[in-house]
Design a protein around this motif. Structure first.
Motif, PDB file in Angstrom:
ATOM      1  N   LEU A 187      41.962 -37.152  29.998  1.00  0.00           N
ATOM      2  CA  LEU A 187      42.994 -37.796  29.199  1.00  0.00           C
ATOM      3  C   LEU A 187      43.663 -38.861  30.071  1.00  0.00           C
ATOM      4  CD1 LEU A 187      44.681 -37.992  26.625  1.00  0.00           C
ATOM      5  CD2 LEU A 187      46.170 -36.195  27.537  1.00  0.00           C
ATOM      6  N   PHE A 188      43.265 -40.114  29.854  1.00  0.00           N
ATOM      7  CA  PHE A 188      43.798 -41.243  30.606  1.00  0.00           C
ATOM      8  C   PHE A 188      44.946 -41.832  29.806  1.00  0.00           C
ATOM      9  CE2 PHE A 188      43.155 -46.009  31.319  1.00  0.00           C
ATOM     10  CZ  PHE A 188      44.010 -46.049  32.411  1.00  0.00           C
ATOM     11  N   GLY A 189      46.175 -41.465  30.193  1.00  0.00           N
ATOM     12  CA  GLY A 189      47.334 -41.896  29.426  1.00  0.00           C
ATOM     13  C   GLY A 189      48.389 -42.511  30.315  1.00  0.00           C
ATOM     14  N   ALA A 190      48.964 -43.618  29.870  1.00  0.00           N
ATOM     15  CA  ALA A 190      50.023 -44.263  30.635  1.00  0.00           C
ATOM     16  C   ALA A 190      51.188 -43.301  30.826  1.00  0.00           C
ATOM     17  CB  ALA A 190      50.501 -45.519  29.888  1.00  0.00           C
ATOM     18  N   THR A 191      51.984 -43.539  31.879  1.00  0.00           N
ATOM     19  CA  THR A 191      53.179 -42.725  32.070  1.00  0.00           C
ATOM     20  C   THR A 191      54.088 -42.894  30.852  1.00  0.00           C
ATOM     21  OG1 THR A 191      54.166 -44.574  33.264  1.00  0.00           O
ATOM     22  CG2 THR A 191      53.137 -42.848  34.587  1.00  0.00           C
ATOM     23  N   GLY A 192      54.507 -41.763  30.286  1.00  0.00           N
ATOM     24  CA  GLY A 192      55.342 -41.826  29.087  1.00  0.00           C
ATOM     25  C   GLY A 192      54.567 -41.927  27.791  1.00  0.00           C
ATOM     26  N   HIS A 349      34.280 -36.692  28.784  1.00  0.00           N
ATOM     27  CA  HIS A 349      34.639 -37.457  27.596  1.00  0.00           C
ATOM     28  C   HIS A 349      36.029 -38.052  27.832  1.00  0.00           C
ATOM     29  CE1 HIS A 349      34.029 -38.266  23.249  1.00  0.00           C
ATOM     30  NE2 HIS A 349      35.356 -38.306  23.248  1.00  0.00           N
ATOM     31  N   ARG A 350      36.123 -39.385  27.865  1.00  0.00           N
ATOM     32  CA  ARG A 350      37.400 -40.040  28.171  1.00  0.00           C
ATOM     33  C   ARG A 350      38.236 -40.229  26.912  1.00  0.00           C
ATOM     34  NH1 ARG A 350      36.922 -45.669  31.134  1.00  0.00           N
ATOM     35  NH2 ARG A 350      35.805 -44.342  32.640  1.00  0.00           N
ATOM     36  N   LEU A 351      39.485 -39.761  26.966  1.00  0.00           N
ATOM     37  CA  LEU A 351      40.454 -39.954  25.896  1.00  0.00           C
ATOM     38  C   LEU A 351      41.513 -40.925  26.423  1.00  0.00           C
ATOM     39  CD1 LEU A 351      41.012 -36.156  25.054  1.00  0.00           C
ATOM     40  CD2 LEU A 351      39.262 -37.686  24.121  1.00  0.00           C
ATOM     41  N   GLU A 352      41.810 -41.976  25.675  1.00  0.00           N
ATOM     42  CA  GLU A 352      42.700 -43.011  26.197  1.00  0.00           C
ATOM     43  C   GLU A 352      43.975 -43.123  25.371  1.00  0.00           C
ATOM     44  OE1 GLU A 352      41.072 -46.672  27.523  1.00  0.00           O
ATOM     45  OE2 GLU A 352      39.041 -45.894  27.698  1.00  0.00           O
ATOM     46  N   MET A 353      45.109 -43.158  26.082  1.00  0.00           N
ATOM     47  CA  MET A 353      46.416 -43.383  25.455  1.00  0.00           C
ATOM     48  C   MET A 353      47.168 -44.411  26.308  1.00  0.00           C
ATOM     49  SD  MET A 353      47.601 -39.648  23.989  1.00  0.00           S
ATOM     50  CE  MET A 353      48.368 -39.163  25.520  1.00  0.00           C
ATOM     51  N   PRO A 354      46.888 -45.696  26.130  1.00  0.00           N
ATOM     52  CA  PRO A 354      47.454 -46.718  27.012  1.00  0.00           C
ATOM     53  C   PRO A 354      48.907 -47.094  26.719  1.00  0.00           C
ATOM     54  CG  PRO A 354      46.011 -47.733  25.383  1.00  0.00           C
ATOM     55  CD  PRO A 354      45.897 -46.249  25.183  1.00  0.00           C
ATOM     56  N   SER A 355      49.464 -46.625  25.603  1.00  0.00           N
ATOM     57  CA  SER A 355      50.812 -47.061  25.214  1.00  0.00           C
ATOM     58  C   SER A 355      51.822 -45.936  25.376  1.00  0.00           C
ATOM     59  CB  SER A 355      50.828 -47.523  23.755  1.00  0.00           C
ATOM     60  OG  SER A 355      49.823 -48.486  23.515  1.00  0.00           O
ATOM     61  N   GLN A 361      58.166 -49.927  26.341  1.00  0.00           N
ATOM     62  CA  GLN A 361      57.372 -50.805  27.196  1.00  0.00           C
ATOM     63  C   GLN A 361      57.262 -50.209  28.588  1.00  0.00           C
ATOM     64  OE1 GLN A 361      59.593 -54.432  27.125  1.00  0.00           O
ATOM     65  NE2 GLN A 361      58.913 -55.045  25.097  1.00  0.00           N
ATOM     66  N   LEU A 362      56.144 -50.520  29.265  1.00  0.00           N
ATOM     67  CA  LEU A 362      56.024 -50.168  30.670  1.00  0.00           C
ATOM     68  C   LEU A 362      56.906 -51.112  31.470  1.00  0.00           C
ATOM     69  CD1 LEU A 362      52.183 -49.584  30.744  1.00  0.00           C
ATOM     70  CD2 LEU A 362      53.924 -47.850  31.169  1.00  0.00           C
ATOM     71  N   PRO A 363      57.438 -50.652  32.601  1.00  0.00           N
ATOM     72  CA  PRO A 363      58.387 -51.478  33.345  1.00  0.00           C
ATOM     73  C   PRO A 363      57.760 -52.770  33.875  1.00  0.00           C
ATOM     74  CG  PRO A 363      57.784 -49.539  34.602  1.00  0.00           C
ATOM     75  CD  PRO A 363      57.230 -49.345  33.233  1.00  0.00           C
ATOM     76  N   LEU A 364      58.578 -53.813  33.925  1.00  0.00           N
ATOM     77  CA  LEU A 364      58.160 -55.075  34.521  1.00  0.00           C
ATOM     78  C   LEU A 364      58.082 -54.890  36.032  1.00  0.00           C
ATOM     79  CD1 LEU A 364      57.711 -58.208  34.303  1.00  0.00           C
ATOM     80  CD2 LEU A 364      60.194 -58.422  34.613  1.00  0.00           C
ATOM     81  N   VAL A 365      56.972 -55.301  36.646  1.00  0.00           N
ATOM     82  CA  VAL A 365      56.799 -55.161  38.094  1.00  0.00           C
ATOM     83  C   VAL A 365      57.207 -56.459  38.774  1.00  0.00           C
ATOM     84  CG1 VAL A 365      55.170 -54.731  39.978  1.00  0.00           C
ATOM     85  CG2 VAL A 365      54.955 -53.464  37.823  1.00  0.00           C
ATOM     86  N   ARG A 366      58.180 -56.370  39.667  1.00  0.00           N
ATOM     87  CA  ARG A 366      58.647 -57.533  40.430  1.00  0.00           C
ATOM     88  C   ARG A 366      58.268 -57.348  41.895  1.00  0.00           C
ATOM     89  NH1 ARG A 366      62.331 -60.828  37.909  1.00  0.00           N
ATOM     90  NH2 ARG A 366      63.343 -60.041  36.005  1.00  0.00           N
ATOM     91  N   ARG A 367      57.722 -58.408  42.489  1.00  0.00           N
ATOM     92  CA  ARG A 367      57.374 -58.365  43.914  1.00  0.00           C
ATOM     93  C   ARG A 367      58.343 -59.241  44.698  1.00  0.00           C
ATOM     94  NH1 ARG A 367      51.272 -60.002  42.699  1.00  0.00           N
ATOM     95  NH2 ARG A 367      52.430 -61.065  41.053  1.00  0.00           N
ATOM     96  N   VAL A 368      58.943 -58.669  45.719  1.00  0.00           N
ATOM     97  CA  VAL A 368      59.833 -59.422  46.599  1.00  0.00           C
ATOM     98  C   VAL A 368      59.056 -59.755  47.865  1.00  0.00           C
ATOM     99  CG1 VAL A 368      61.997 -59.423  47.885  1.00  0.00           C
ATOM    100  CG2 VAL A 368      61.838 -58.194  45.699  1.00  0.00           C
ATOM    101  N   ASP A 369      58.852 -61.048  48.123  1.00  0.00           N
ATOM    102  CA  ASP A 369      58.137 -61.487  49.324  1.00  0.00           C
ATOM    103  C   ASP A 369      59.083 -61.374  50.511  1.00  0.00           C
ATOM    104  OD1 ASP A 369      56.698 -62.672  51.322  1.00  0.00           O
ATOM    105  OD2 ASP A 369      56.093 -64.435  50.157  1.00  0.00           O
ATOM    106  N   MET A 370      58.866 -60.346  51.339  1.00  0.00           N
ATOM    107  CA  MET A 370      59.769 -60.098  52.465  1.00  0.00           C
ATOM    108  C   MET A 370      59.633 -61.145  53.566  1.00  0.00           C
ATOM    109  SD  MET A 370      61.526 -57.585  51.419  1.00  0.00           S
ATOM    110  CE  MET A 370      62.375 -56.946  52.857  1.00  0.00           C
ATOM    111  N   ASN A 371      58.589 -61.975  53.498  1.00  0.00           N
ATOM    112  CA  ASN A 371      58.469 -63.072  54.461  1.00  0.00           C
ATOM    113  C   ASN A 371      59.581 -64.099  54.268  1.00  0.00           C
ATOM    114  OD1 ASN A 371      55.761 -62.430  55.772  1.00  0.00           O
ATOM    115  ND2 ASN A 371      55.178 -62.482  53.612  1.00  0.00           N
ATOM    116  N   ARG A 571      61.835 -44.450  30.623  1.00  0.00           N
ATOM    117  CA  ARG A 571      61.161 -43.432  29.814  1.00  0.00           C
ATOM    118  C   ARG A 571      61.869 -43.222  28.473  1.00  0.00           C
ATOM    119  NH1 ARG A 571      57.230 -40.862  32.761  1.00  0.00           N
ATOM    120  NH2 ARG A 571      57.163 -39.066  31.367  1.00  0.00           N
ATOM    121  N   ASP A 572      63.125 -43.642  28.384  1.00  0.00           N
ATOM    122  CA  ASP A 572      63.831 -43.640  27.105  1.00  0.00           C
ATOM    123  C   ASP A 572      63.591 -44.998  26.450  1.00  0.00           C
ATOM    124  OD1 ASP A 572      65.736 -43.817  25.036  1.00  0.00           O
ATOM    125  OD2 ASP A 572      66.991 -42.332  26.036  1.00  0.00           O
ATOM    126  N   SER A 573      63.060 -44.997  25.235  1.00  0.00           N
ATOM    127  CA  SER A 573      62.692 -46.258  24.586  1.00  0.00           C
ATOM    128  C   SER A 573      63.882 -47.196  24.409  1.00  0.00           C
ATOM    129  CB  SER A 573      62.039 -45.986  23.227  1.00  0.00           C
ATOM    130  OG  SER A 573      62.913 -45.245  22.392  1.00  0.00           O
TER     131      SER A 573
END
Length: 726
Positions: A187-192, A349-355, A361-371, A571-573
């Motif tokens: 069961l391949f499911g996104a977090t939440g 047998h792969r079961l998919e739940m991507p949403s 929504q899945l969280p927005l990923v921000r990258r901070v360039d420490m350089n 995790r709370d919509s």
């Protein structure tokens, strides 16, 4: 009249707890006036002790029977007649695990049983079983005074989602596929995405369909068990009784572990929740095995029989005809590879739940360039501003750093002395809260010296940062920030140091869930499995270390940890749209972070599997590590090299060497722990069967080599099949 002769005394074979290197790895012969059926628990004498044993029916042991003189055998001390024998499926599981992981059957079998069994008399055991049966037969609140058909209707109602919960389309499809196929399933499911609800729904269907069926639900860590146990008990105990759901993990008292085991073995427990040890639970009516967070390395035992509970769950399902479902948002690359389409060789047998459920929504990923951030900055100004903004809105943030303590090492600024452990090839960690230097390997703890032990310089300073120092630093940075009610910021740290006392973890988690914490600081302990509803920002302070590790599994672990950590946010919509994952990195364009930004596990897995295939690494090859421990590194390595050389001179092993690659012995990553030197040798093969044949034949060579005069300094050795840490 001639006196009747005494009934003949029979020989029986009994497994007792003997390690593989003791040279007593097989079943032992004893005398008994009756022949108990295989799987019966007995007490037997061994030396001056009396041990718990299991009557076995292994053919090699039976063959051994004729070579032992009956006069030299001792009678068994007693039979636990109150307990039904352990099933043939359970015994087959033990035999397979012992053979595959190169351990003694008795060691595996007896480690799987509750230790208190050996201390109970027949009368005590009978009382416990009688009490258990009485509890199991009590009418449940939901079924008291109702007709049988109404009870059945209530059980069917448990199959449906609880009041107020509507299954998503993806959950419904996954459950339908599970119902209509045999599996095993991934069961391949996104977090939440609602994987736990799918687990409970499938369990409910199973229990409603069969009056005796049992389900095993496994989690990787003890601290994830209580919240899952609470959800399962709320769903099932009103229908099947308070003993219907039991837990099994090493944090339980011996009495609790015994009660859970008896409930499972007798069938009173319909659902067993547990950590890796639960894969060996005696469950005579097992019909479903669920392995949650199947990717987690905690499912691999690091001592004794170094088994993988996830892999044994798959094998046990095959043995018992039980369905098996593995679940994860970031599956292990082995499981992902096995779940490829069947025409390509996939077995799962792969079961998919991507949403996420509830249109979250899945969280927005921000990258901070420490350089581009101030030099030596720990929390970058943009991240600090984001945390302050969340606090002002009454939301929670989580900051994790996978290193506990105040600082990894103390250092003298004059002579460069560092706080090395005198017994291990590792540094002692500085813990400021109690002013100690503590070795996290051997446990040595000492007060921090007033001055450098080498040169007397009083200026010794912490180098690097742990969670304790990060917590202190955040408190300093946020001193001017206040909550919406004007109160100061509340920061809580959760790691192995703050959760030592019983109940401490539960208390701290309750604070987080209640909203009494603004910033949660901790190690990976807080990064996975928890359903924090108020956290909207997650930050990884220093994740780069694993990008360039010599361990080929390090990128897989890092991606999994960061994805799991990101999954704690939003995790709370209601707040999902504003949730974020912040990464502070000196390598913002690294492909791993690119995949993480898109929450794209399949692309990451495809690139990693391609690299593994090109390098002939698992899952495209099979590995075993042989580890040895001795007083000197020379002896530890010498034993392994001598055994490797001897393998080429033995007919049983020499014929298999063409299918193997044997590497020279080297020191382990941490070569010395508690004044014991440790070495390891890696063996690889493209064929699992060839590797197993070699290891089975090589066991004899290892025993013979251990007996050589030059190897007398070897304290112990062990084989680790399918190792996770090399």
């Amino acid at each position: 009249m001639p006196q009747a002769s005494a009934p003949p005394t029979s020989q029986i074979q009994v497994l007792v707890h003997t390690p593989a290197y003791s040279q007593m790895a097989s079943a032992l012969s004893y005398l008994s006036s009756e022949v108990p059926p295989p799987g019966t628990l007995v007490r037997v004498p061994l030396g001056q002790r009396e041990l718990l044993g299991v009557v076995w029916d292994d053919s090699p042991a039976q063959a051994q029977q004729s070579t032992v003189e009956p006069a030299k055998l001792r009678p068994i001390a007693g039979v636990l007649t109150s307990l039904p024998p352990l099933s043939s499926h359970w015994r087959s599981l033990i035999s397979f695990a012992a053979s595959y992981y190169q351990r003694a059957k008795g060691e595996v079998a007896l480690a799987a049983l509750p230790p208190q069994l050996r201390d109970l008399s027949q009368v005590q055991l009978g009382r416990k079983l009688k009490k258990l049966a009485k509890i199991a037969n009590q009418p449940t609140p939901a079924t008291t005074g109702v007709a049988a058909d109404t009870t059945a209707a209530l059980q069917q109602a448990a199959v449906a989602a609880p009041h107020g919960v509507v299954l998503s389309a993806e959950q419904t499809v996954a459950i339908d596929q599970f119902r209509n196929h045999n599996g095993p399933f991934l069961l391949f499911g996104a977090t939440g995405s609602g994987k736990t609800e799918v687990f409970m729904h499938c369990t409910a269907e199973l229990l409603a369909a069969s009056p005796q069926a049992q389900a095993l639900v496994m989690v990787p860590e003890i601290n994830l068990t209580p919240q899952l146990e609470e959800r399962f008990k709320a769903r099932f105990c009103s229908l099947y009784g308070m003993e219907a759901v039991v837990s099994m993990h090493s944090g339980m008292t011996p009495a609790q572990r015994l009660n859970s085991w008896l409930a499972a073995h007798s069938g009173a427990a319909r659902i067993v929740l547990g950590t890796r040890m639960a894969v060996f639970a005696s469950m005579p009516q097992l019909k479903l095995i669920i392995v949650d967070e199947e990717h987690d390395p905690s499912y691999k035992s690091g001592e004794g029989a170094r088994y993988s509970a996830r892999d044994l769950a798959i094998y046990r399902g095959h043995l018992e005809g039980a369905k098996v479902m593995l679940g994860s948002a970031t599956p292990s690359l082995e499981s992902w590879h096995h779940s490829r389409p069947a025409p390509e060789g996939g077995r799962y047998h792969r079961l998919e739940m991507p949403s996420r459920v509830g249109s979250g929504q899945l969280p927005l990923v921000r990258r901070v360039d420490m350089n581009h951030q101030p030099k030596a900055c720990i929390i970058s100004p943009p991240l600090l501003a984001a945390i302050a903004e969340r606090i002002a809105r009454g939301e929670q943030s989580m900051v994790f750093l996978n290193r506990r303590g105040y600082a990894p090492v103390l250092q003298c600024t004059d002579c460069d002395w560092k706080s090395e452990c005198p017994h291990c090839s590792a540094y002692r960690v500085y813990h400021k809260i109690d002013r100690t230097l503590r070795c996290h390997h051997c446990g040595l703890s000492e007060r921090v010296p007033r001055a450098c032990p080498a040169c007397g310089n009083p200026d010794i300073a912490p180098m690097g940062r742990g969670t304790e120092r990060l917590e202190e630093h955040l408190a300093e940075l946020l001193v001017q920030v206040h909550r919406p009610d004007g109160q100061p910021v509340r920061i809580v740290r959760i790691d192995a140091d703050t959760t030592r006392l019983k109940g401490a973890l539960e208390s701290q988690l309750a604070q987080v869930h209640a909203g009494d914490v603004d910033v949660l600081v901790g190690t990976q302990m807080i990064a996975k499995g928890h359903d924090f509803r108020r956290i909207t920002l997650v930050a990884a302070v220093n994740p780069d270390n694993a990008l360039f590790s010599s361990d080929f599994r390090a990128p897989e672990r890092l991606f999994s940890l960061l994805m799991q950590a990101a999954g704690r946010a939003g995790r709370d919509s209601a707040v999902a749209g504003s949730s974020e994952m912040w990464l502070q990195t000196f390598h913002p364009t690294h492909p791993l972070y690119e995949s993480l930004k898109k929450h794209d596990y399949p692309t990451f897995a495809a690139s990693q599997l391609k690299e593994r295939q090109q390098a002939a690494m698992p899952p495209f090859s099979f590995q075993a590590l042989v580890r040895s421990e001795a007083r000197t590194q020379e002896t530890a390595q010498g034993f392994l090299n001598a055994a490797s050389q001897a393998a080429g001179e033995q007919n049983d092993t020499a014929a298999l060497l063409a299918h193997l690659t044997r590497y020279p012995a080297v020191p382990m990553g941490i070569a010395r722990i508690a004044n014991i030197e440790r070495a390891q040798m890696l063996i690889e093969s493209p064929s699992r069967a060839a590797l197993q044949k070699f290891l089975n034949a090589w066991q004899i060579v290892l025993h013979q080599t251990r007996a050589l005069p030059e190897c007398k300094g070897v304290l112990r050795w062990a084989i680790d099949v399918d190792p996770l840490n090399i």
